[in-house]
Design a protein around this motif. Structure first.
Motif, PDB file in Angstrom:
ATOM      1  N   THR A 198       0.849  -1.202   0.000  1.00  0.00           N
ATOM      2  CA  THR A 198       0.000   0.000   0.000  1.00  0.00           C
ATOM      3  C   THR A 198       0.877   1.242   0.000  1.00  0.00           C
ATOM      4  OG1 THR A 198      -1.817  -1.078   1.154  1.00  0.00           O
ATOM      5  CG2 THR A 198      -1.642   1.307   1.437  1.00  0.00           C
ATOM      6  N   GLN A 199       0.467   2.236  -0.808  1.00  0.00           N
ATOM      7  CA  GLN A 199       1.117   3.542  -0.710  1.00  0.00           C
ATOM      8  C   GLN A 199       0.149   4.510  -0.061  1.00  0.00           C
ATOM      9  OE1 GLN A 199       1.074   2.938  -4.738  1.00  0.00           O
ATOM     10  NE2 GLN A 199       1.968   1.085  -3.851  1.00  0.00           N
ATOM     11  N   LEU A 200       0.601   5.146   0.990  1.00  0.00           N
ATOM     12  CA  LEU A 200      -0.232   6.116   1.697  1.00  0.00           C
ATOM     13  C   LEU A 200       0.293   7.497   1.298  1.00  0.00           C
ATOM     14  CD1 LEU A 200       0.177   4.075   4.928  1.00  0.00           C
ATOM     15  CD2 LEU A 200      -2.059   4.429   3.869  1.00  0.00           C
ATOM     16  N   VAL A 201      -0.422   8.179   0.402  1.00  0.00           N
ATOM     17  CA  VAL A 201       0.078   9.452  -0.128  1.00  0.00           C
ATOM     18  C   VAL A 201      -0.326  10.572   0.836  1.00  0.00           C
ATOM     19  CG1 VAL A 201       0.117  11.006  -2.112  1.00  0.00           C
ATOM     20  CG2 VAL A 201      -0.086   8.526  -2.466  1.00  0.00           C
ATOM     21  N   ALA A 202       0.655  11.058   1.566  1.00  0.00           N
ATOM     22  CA  ALA A 202       0.382  12.024   2.635  1.00  0.00           C
ATOM     23  C   ALA A 202       0.185  13.436   2.049  1.00  0.00           C
ATOM     24  CB  ALA A 202       1.545  12.021   3.613  1.00  0.00           C
ATOM     25  N   PRO A 203      -0.633  14.292   2.735  1.00  0.00           N
ATOM     26  CA  PRO A 203      -1.293  14.014   4.008  1.00  0.00           C
ATOM     27  C   PRO A 203      -2.521  13.120   3.811  1.00  0.00           C
ATOM     28  CG  PRO A 203      -1.854  16.222   3.248  1.00  0.00           C
ATOM     29  CD  PRO A 203      -0.863  15.682   2.272  1.00  0.00           C
ATOM     30  N   VAL A 204      -2.632  12.128   4.706  1.00  0.00           N
ATOM     31  CA  VAL A 204      -3.760  11.211   4.587  1.00  0.00           C
ATOM     32  C   VAL A 204      -4.026  10.560   5.946  1.00  0.00           C
ATOM     33  CG1 VAL A 204      -2.483   9.117   3.932  1.00  0.00           C
ATOM     34  CG2 VAL A 204      -4.757   9.516   2.973  1.00  0.00           C
ATOM     35  N   ARG A 205      -5.294  10.154   6.141  1.00  0.00           N
ATOM     36  CA  ARG A 205      -5.670   9.561   7.424  1.00  0.00           C
ATOM     37  C   ARG A 205      -6.421   8.250   7.194  1.00  0.00           C
ATOM     38  NH1 ARG A 205      -7.462  11.490  12.715  1.00  0.00           N
ATOM     39  NH2 ARG A 205      -6.703  13.538  12.108  1.00  0.00           N
ATOM     40  N   VAL A 206      -6.087   7.254   8.003  1.00  0.00           N
ATOM     41  CA  VAL A 206      -6.798   5.979   7.956  1.00  0.00           C
ATOM     42  C   VAL A 206      -7.565   5.868   9.267  1.00  0.00           C
ATOM     43  CG1 VAL A 206      -6.560   3.468   7.845  1.00  0.00           C
ATOM     44  CG2 VAL A 206      -5.032   4.921   6.489  1.00  0.00           C
ATOM     45  N   GLY A 207      -8.881   5.776   9.182  1.00  0.00           N
ATOM     46  CA  GLY A 207      -9.730   5.796  10.388  1.00  0.00           C
ATOM     47  C   GLY A 207      -9.608   4.522  11.210  1.00  0.00           C
ATOM     48  N   LYS A 208     -10.154   4.578  12.417  1.00  0.00           N
ATOM     49  CA  LYS A 208     -10.135   3.446  13.357  1.00  0.00           C
ATOM     50  C   LYS A 208     -10.700   2.193  12.716  1.00  0.00           C
ATOM     51  CE  LYS A 208     -10.445   5.321  17.950  1.00  0.00           C
ATOM     52  NZ  LYS A 208     -11.267   5.691  19.073  1.00  0.00           N
ATOM     53  N   GLY A 209     -10.039   1.108  12.884  1.00  0.00           N
ATOM     54  CA  GLY A 209     -10.569  -0.172  12.433  1.00  0.00           C
ATOM     55  C   GLY A 209     -10.687  -0.302  10.920  1.00  0.00           C
ATOM     56  N   ALA A 210     -10.192   0.661  10.158  1.00  0.00           N
ATOM     57  CA  ALA A 210     -10.286   0.591   8.698  1.00  0.00           C
ATOM     58  C   ALA A 210      -9.388  -0.514   8.171  1.00  0.00           C
ATOM     59  CB  ALA A 210      -9.892   1.929   8.079  1.00  0.00           C
ATOM     60  N   THR A 211      -9.789  -1.080   7.016  1.00  0.00           N
ATOM     61  CA  THR A 211      -8.938  -2.052   6.333  1.00  0.00           C
ATOM     62  C   THR A 211      -8.592  -1.454   4.975  1.00  0.00           C
ATOM     63  OG1 THR A 211     -10.079  -3.863   7.417  1.00  0.00           O
ATOM     64  CG2 THR A 211      -8.809  -4.404   5.433  1.00  0.00           C
ATOM     65  N   ILE A 212      -7.339  -1.513   4.609  1.00  0.00           N
ATOM     66  CA  ILE A 212      -6.908  -1.023   3.300  1.00  0.00           C
ATOM     67  C   ILE A 212      -6.508  -2.250   2.488  1.00  0.00           C
ATOM     68  CG2 ILE A 212      -5.333   0.516   2.052  1.00  0.00           C
ATOM     69  CD1 ILE A 212      -7.152   1.972   4.090  1.00  0.00           C
ATOM     70  N   GLY A 213      -7.136  -2.421   1.334  1.00  0.00           N
ATOM     71  CA  GLY A 213      -6.844  -3.597   0.520  1.00  0.00           C
ATOM     72  C   GLY A 213      -5.426  -3.557  -0.029  1.00  0.00           C
ATOM     73  N   ALA A 214      -4.875  -4.743  -0.218  1.00  0.00           N
ATOM     74  CA  ALA A 214      -3.500  -4.833  -0.726  1.00  0.00           C
ATOM     75  C   ALA A 214      -3.358  -4.077  -2.038  1.00  0.00           C
ATOM     76  CB  ALA A 214      -3.118  -6.298  -0.910  1.00  0.00           C
ATOM     77  N   GLY A 215      -2.259  -3.443  -2.242  1.00  0.00           N
ATOM     78  CA  GLY A 215      -1.978  -2.773  -3.506  1.00  0.00           C
ATOM     79  C   GLY A 215      -2.638  -1.420  -3.652  1.00  0.00           C
ATOM     80  N   THR A 216      -3.221  -0.920  -2.600  1.00  0.00           N
ATOM     81  CA  THR A 216      -3.939   0.363  -2.691  1.00  0.00           C
ATOM     82  C   THR A 216      -2.971   1.545  -2.709  1.00  0.00           C
ATOM     83  OG1 THR A 216      -5.935  -0.477  -1.648  1.00  0.00           O
ATOM     84  CG2 THR A 216      -5.522   1.889  -1.408  1.00  0.00           C
ATOM     85  N   THR A 217      -3.321   2.525  -3.565  1.00  0.00           N
ATOM     86  CA  THR A 217      -2.647   3.813  -3.494  1.00  0.00           C
ATOM     87  C   THR A 217      -3.649   4.771  -2.876  1.00  0.00           C
ATOM     88  OG1 THR A 217      -1.375   3.326  -5.464  1.00  0.00           O
ATOM     89  CG2 THR A 217      -1.533   5.642  -4.827  1.00  0.00           C
ATOM     90  N   LEU A 218      -3.453   5.078  -1.598  1.00  0.00           N
ATOM     91  CA  LEU A 218      -4.448   5.848  -0.853  1.00  0.00           C
ATOM     92  C   LEU A 218      -4.143   7.340  -0.983  1.00  0.00           C
ATOM     93  CD1 LEU A 218      -6.843   4.994   1.076  1.00  0.00           C
ATOM     94  CD2 LEU A 218      -5.326   5.659   2.944  1.00  0.00           C
ATOM     95  N   THR A 219      -5.053   8.069  -1.670  1.00  0.00           N
ATOM     96  CA  THR A 219      -4.816   9.505  -1.850  1.00  0.00           C
ATOM     97  C   THR A 219      -5.833  10.338  -1.083  1.00  0.00           C
ATOM     98  OG1 THR A 219      -6.110   9.371  -3.874  1.00  0.00           O
ATOM     99  CG2 THR A 219      -3.718   9.298  -4.112  1.00  0.00           C
ATOM    100  N   LYS A 220      -6.897   9.671  -0.609  1.00  0.00           N
ATOM    101  CA  LYS A 220      -7.913  10.362   0.206  1.00  0.00           C
ATOM    102  C   LYS A 220      -8.071   9.597   1.521  1.00  0.00           C
ATOM    103  CE  LYS A 220     -10.601  10.030  -3.327  1.00  0.00           C
ATOM    104  NZ  LYS A 220     -11.653   9.955  -4.327  1.00  0.00           N
ATOM    105  N   ASP A 221      -8.589  10.250   2.546  1.00  0.00           N
ATOM    106  CA  ASP A 221      -8.750   9.600   3.843  1.00  0.00           C
ATOM    107  C   ASP A 221      -9.624   8.350   3.721  1.00  0.00           C
ATOM    108  OD1 ASP A 221      -7.322  11.701   4.717  1.00  0.00           O
ATOM    109  OD2 ASP A 221      -8.886  12.601   5.968  1.00  0.00           O
ATOM    110  N   ALA A 222      -9.289   7.328   4.511  1.00  0.00           N
ATOM    111  CA  ALA A 222     -10.079   6.087   4.513  1.00  0.00           C
ATOM    112  C   ALA A 222     -10.965   6.083   5.755  1.00  0.00           C
ATOM    113  CB  ALA A 222      -9.141   4.885   4.525  1.00  0.00           C
TER     114      ALA A 222
END
Ligand code: UD1
Ligand code: CA
Length: 455
Positions: free
Chosen positions: A406-430
């Motif tokens: 997973t790439q977490l493109v900062a600034p970014v937030r992952v909420g409590k108990g969230a699951t991020i799927g494999a291979g995700t490029t996270l550009t918005k808060d989860a």
């Protein structure tokens, strides 16, 4: 108390552009060792350092590291007595003067305390040493009654003098008024044509002043360095001394000969250190910590019962209790690893807080992040904290699960108990408790592999 440190000599045999007294022992310049020891003896002491060869470089080192010293310049090296003469304007008459050397780095506080006590009530106290092979040193001359009568240098010594095994270490303390008066009387009429500091001892004896001597507890305290071979040997002696101290404090060293301490090292009993570890700067290790082989640890604090496994590189980190770090972990400045967290192989953590019980076990980069408790960070996770100009924060809240790659493109937030799927490029808060995934849909098509062209 006045303190003079002689450091004007060239150190020709070092074959170096660096002035001799700046050559490091346990990663600190030799002169720095002497100054730090003086500060432990008397925090208010303002030693006068006599400079000559390499004056600009030494002055620069002092400005940056020890601004609270004074400096006297000896433009031409005409002997140890002449060197002390240059410091005289800096000395106060109502206190005694202690003379030390920038290339005799390991003199210990307790020895100096004893020497100063010995020099009380207007006497001259000389630190001496018995050597099986005294060649090259000044010898202590004594009367039949055993009173010190003077010091004779090797080059001026008769064959009988050369039999004397008690040598002058060079370190001495005496009343300052007397020092001035003696130095005004010494002449360079000797084999080397130099003003010998050692001649003040004969003058004191002639004037009937009692001269007292003592020997240091450890031989290394008075060992001077003239060559790189001597410096390397003294480094080993010092490291072995430090290792013995640790063993006595209840630290297990798998091999006391394969440990290097280059700074202020504090460890509680029952810490175990395997071979080949290097500790630099300020280190604090709580009890029952186990450090595996070949770790490099600098300016860090490690909580009780934590394990640091082989080949980990840790700098500027604070690690809680019961954590597991490595093998092959890299913690960089600002890494704060809470209790029971795991940082595994090829994981780099910089300027980030990893909460209680969280795990990043494989191949990840975590920079400028705040990670909550019980978070699982999958293999290959990267915080993209740098946009080429500025650094940005990543926040991962408690109980989140970050899938692998997973790439977490900062600034970014992952909420409590969230699951991020494999291979995700996270550009918005989860959002909390949901599965967030950014991945092209999987599809399968008919396909023939290319064949090799026939010639
Ligand atoms: C000196 C002593 C000798 C003693 C030995 C211990 C004298 C005359 N002899 O001899 O009795 O056994 O140390 O190691 O003192 N320095 C200056 N300016 C000078 C000369 C020397 O700053 O003009 C400094 C050197 O940088 C060095 C120290 O004084 O740190 C000692 O000088 P060195 O030439 O090594 O003295 P030795 O001949 O070894
Ligand atoms: Ca010499």
């Amino acid at each position: 108390m006045n303190i003079v440190i002689l450091a004007a000599g060239q150190g020709k045999r070092m074959n170096s552009a660096l002035p001799k007294v700046l050559h490091p022992l346990a990663s600190k310049p030799m002169l720095g060792h002497v100054i730090d020891t003086i500060k432990r003896l008397d925090p208010n002491a303002k030693p006068c350092i006599v400079l000559g060869h390499g004056q600009a470089a030494v002055q620069d080192y002092l400005d940056k590291n020890h601004p609270n010293v004074s400096v006297a310049i000896q433009a031409e090296q005409k002997g140890t007595g002449h060197a002390v003469m240059q410091a005289l304007p800096h000395l106060m008459d109502d206190a005694s003067t202690l003379i030390l050397y920038g290339d005799v780095p390991l003199i210990q506080v307790n020895t100096l305390k004893d020497l100063l006590l010995l020099a009380q009530d207007e006497t001259l106290a000389v630190l001496t040493q018995e050597l099986p092979n005294p060649t090259g040193y000044g010898r202590i001359l004594r009367s039949l009654e055993g009173e010190v009568t003077g010091i004779i240098e090797e080059k001026d010594a008769s064959p009988e003098d050369k039999q004397i095994r008690e040598i002058n270490t060079g370190i001495l303390a005496c009343p300052t008024k007397d020092l001035r008066q003696w130095l005004s009387q010494i002449q360079p009429n000797n084999a080397q044509g130099e003003y010998y500091l050692t001649d003040i001892v004969g003058l004191a004896a002639q004037q009937g002043l009692p001269i007292r001597t003592m020997m240091p507890e450890f031989h290394f305290e008075v060992e001077g360095v003239n060559s790189r071979a001597q410096l390397a040997a003294l480094e080993r002696t010092w490291q072995s001394h430090l290792a013995t101290q640790l063993l006595n404090q209840g630290i297990t060293l798998l091999d006391p000969q394969r440990l290097d301490i280059r700074g202020n090292f504090q460890a509680s009993p029952d810490v175990v250190i395997d071979v080949g570890c290097i500790f630099e700067g300020d280190i604090e290790i709580a009890s029952n910590v186990h450090i595996g082989p070949y770790c490099v640890i600098k300016d860090s604090k490690i909580g009780a019962n934590t394990q640091i496994k082989a080949f980990s590189h840790i700098e500027g980190a604070i690690i809680g209790e019961h954590a597991v770090i490595g093998p092959y972990a890299r913690l960089r400045p600002g890494a704060v690893i809470d209790e029971a967290a795991h940082i595994g192989n090829f994981v780099e953590v910089k300027n980030s807080h990893i909460g209680v019980g969280s795990k990043a076990n494989h191949l990840s980069y975590i920079g400028d992040a705040t990670v909550g408790s019980r978070v699982n960070i999958g293999a290959g996770t990267i915080t993209c904290n740098y946009d080429g100009v500025n650094k940005h924060q990543t926040i991962i809240e408690d109980d989140a699960f970050i899938g692998s790659d997973t790439q977490l493109v900062a600034p970014v937030r992952v909420g409590k108990g969230a699951t991020i799927g494999a291979g995700t490029t996270l550009t918005k808060d989860a959002p909390e408790n949901k599965l967030t995934i950014s991945r092209a849909k999987q599809l399968s098509v008919e396909w023939k592999r290319p064949q090799k062209n026939k010639k």
